[in-house]
Scaffold this active site. Structure first.
Site, PDB file in Angstrom:
ATOM      1  N   THR A  79       0.845  -1.186   0.000  1.00  0.00           N
ATOM      2  CA  THR A  79       0.000   0.000   0.000  1.00  0.00           C
ATOM      3  C   THR A  79       0.887   1.246   0.000  1.00  0.00           C
ATOM      4  O   THR A  79       2.112   1.152  -0.133  1.00  0.00           O
ATOM      5  CB  THR A  79      -1.018  -0.071   1.169  1.00  0.00           C
ATOM      6  OG1 THR A  79      -1.929   1.018   1.035  1.00  0.00           O
ATOM      7  CG2 THR A  79      -0.359  -0.024   2.536  1.00  0.00           C
ATOM      8  N   LYS A  90       3.626   1.461  -3.778  1.00  0.00           N
ATOM      9  CA  LYS A  90       3.119   0.676  -4.916  1.00  0.00           C
ATOM     10  C   LYS A  90       4.040   0.771  -6.136  1.00  0.00           C
ATOM     11  O   LYS A  90       4.164  -0.184  -6.894  1.00  0.00           O
ATOM     12  CB  LYS A  90       1.695   1.108  -5.274  1.00  0.00           C
ATOM     13  CG  LYS A  90       0.682   0.706  -4.206  1.00  0.00           C
ATOM     14  CD  LYS A  90      -0.737   1.001  -4.638  1.00  0.00           C
ATOM     15  CE  LYS A  90      -1.707   0.641  -3.519  1.00  0.00           C
ATOM     16  NZ  LYS A  90      -3.107   0.737  -3.936  1.00  0.00           N
ATOM     17  N   ALA A  95      -6.243  12.740 -10.824  1.00  0.00           N
ATOM     18  CA  ALA A  95      -5.317  12.176 -11.817  1.00  0.00           C
ATOM     19  C   ALA A  95      -4.056  11.644 -11.137  1.00  0.00           C
ATOM     20  O   ALA A  95      -2.977  11.655 -11.716  1.00  0.00           O
ATOM     21  CB  ALA A  95      -4.959  13.229 -12.858  1.00  0.00           C
ATOM     22  N   ASP A 100      -5.802  -3.940  -7.827  1.00  0.00           N
ATOM     23  CA  ASP A 100      -6.661  -2.765  -7.630  1.00  0.00           C
ATOM     24  C   ASP A 100      -7.566  -2.576  -8.843  1.00  0.00           C
ATOM     25  O   ASP A 100      -8.720  -2.160  -8.724  1.00  0.00           O
ATOM     26  CB  ASP A 100      -5.818  -1.490  -7.455  1.00  0.00           C
ATOM     27  CG  ASP A 100      -5.158  -1.421  -6.083  1.00  0.00           C
ATOM     28  OD1 ASP A 100      -5.690  -2.015  -5.130  1.00  0.00           O
ATOM     29  OD2 ASP A 100      -4.097  -0.762  -5.974  1.00  0.00           O
TER      30      ASP A 100
END
Ligand code: ATR
Length: 305
Positions: free
Chosen positions: A89, A93, A155, A129
């Site tokens: 996490t 990542k 974004a 994810d």
């Protein structure tokens, strides 16, 4: 059981020893690496499934400070200790993808990995994810999204996975708005989406079948996402990747209008399933019992309101 008594006791106790050996088989280990990691709900989810399936294994949170070097040192240690795999996490990542010996096409496209599986001494990166958000969307809105349009807010890293998930379920027309327009434009170029100005978001809502907040706005401690759902389609699906609080101001506004809505908790539960199945070899169903266990953990964590 002591050896001496076994020697004297003969065959029936040999059988007993075998039973004991089986019982003492090393548990399967997996975990989640992050910084901070204490807040992670992944241990609650995995340990719920492990208990339900009677798995001999543990899933633990492991803190690794924010640098790549810290991440790599901790991952090396857990790999050497025989861990089957790790979830990854924030803020690691991208580090996980860089660290891996191999990566799935989805992890490469997302530019980030939330899973590392250790196989034959190699670290294999994946990104669940993307499938996690797609599964949450399908759970809410059925299976057919071809020809549908989406408005994405934000974004950042999370937006990349959501954009890939939307494409994977057939959403044709994806518009992205972001406070920093250049970042929306860069993401739009990379994934063939269209970028619009952040200030136009209230107007853009009107033409979207799906609206997704991928920013941290609305999270506990952050300002709410200012978005007027007044012009939304009557059946627009409203999604938030935030799950603390469970009902963000955006989701509250959606439910007040009778719009279908789901929080980041659905995505979180679905993204956990592939890792559990792979590492512990047992079934990982996302159902009401799991949701209740995770919601209870969240409520306990929030403390008295
Ligand atoms: P993550 O990996 O969780 O997506 P991130 O990469 O830091 O985190 O991205 C955070 C997103 O939230 C970005 O889209 C950010 O907008 P900017 O690119 O302009 O920074 C957005 N965000 C954070 N705070 C915001 C705010 N106060 N108003 C609008 N957008 C915000």
């Amino acid at each position: 059981m002591e050896r001496a008594s076994v020697k004297q006791a003969g065959r029936s106790d040999e059988k007993q020893i075998m039973t004991d050996d089986t019982h003492h088989k090393a548990p399967t280990l997996a975990g989640v690496i992050g910084w901070p990691v204490a807040h992670s709900l992944s241990p609650v989810i995995h340990n719920f499934w492990a208990a339900r399936a009677g798995v001999n294994g543990y899933y633990i949170p492991v803190a690794a400070q924010p640098s790549y070097a810290d991440f790599a040192r901790v991952a090396d240690g857990l790999r050497a200790a025989g861990f089957a795999g790790l979830n990854v996490t924030l803020p690691h990542k991208e580090h996980a993808l860089a660290y891996a010996d191999e990566a799935s096409p989805t992890a490469v496209a997302a530019g980030a990995a939330n899973m590392l599986t250790f196989v034959g001494g190699r670290a294999v990166a994946d990104n669940s994810d993307v499938a996690g958000f797609a599964a949450a969307l399908k759970e809410q809105g059925g299976g057919n999204f071809s020809g549908k349009s989406a408005l994405m807010l934000g974004a950042g890293g999370a937006a990349r996975g959501v954009a890939l998930a939307l494409k994977s379920v057939g959403v044709a027309d994806i518009v992205i708005v972001n406070r920093t327009y250049e970042k929306a434009e860069a993401l739009a170029d990379e994934f063939s989406l269209s970028a619009e100005q952040w200030d136009h978001r209230d107007v853009l809502v009107a033409s979207a079948d799906i609206v997704i907040n991928t920013t941290n706005l609305g999270m506990t401690g952050s300002p709410p996402l200012g978005l007027d759902l007044g012009g939304a389609k009557a059946d627009a699906i409203i999604a938030d990747i935030v799950y603390a609080p469970l009902e963000t101001p955006l989701l509250k506004a959606a439910r007040a209008r009778g719009l279908p809505a789901f929080s980041g908790l659905s995505m979180l539960m679905h993204q956990a399933a592939p890792g559990f199945r792979q590492w512990f070899g047992a079934s990982a169903e996302v159902d009401d019992a799991l949701r209740m266990a995770v919601e209870a953990a969240l409520t306990k964590r929030a403390g008295p309101q």
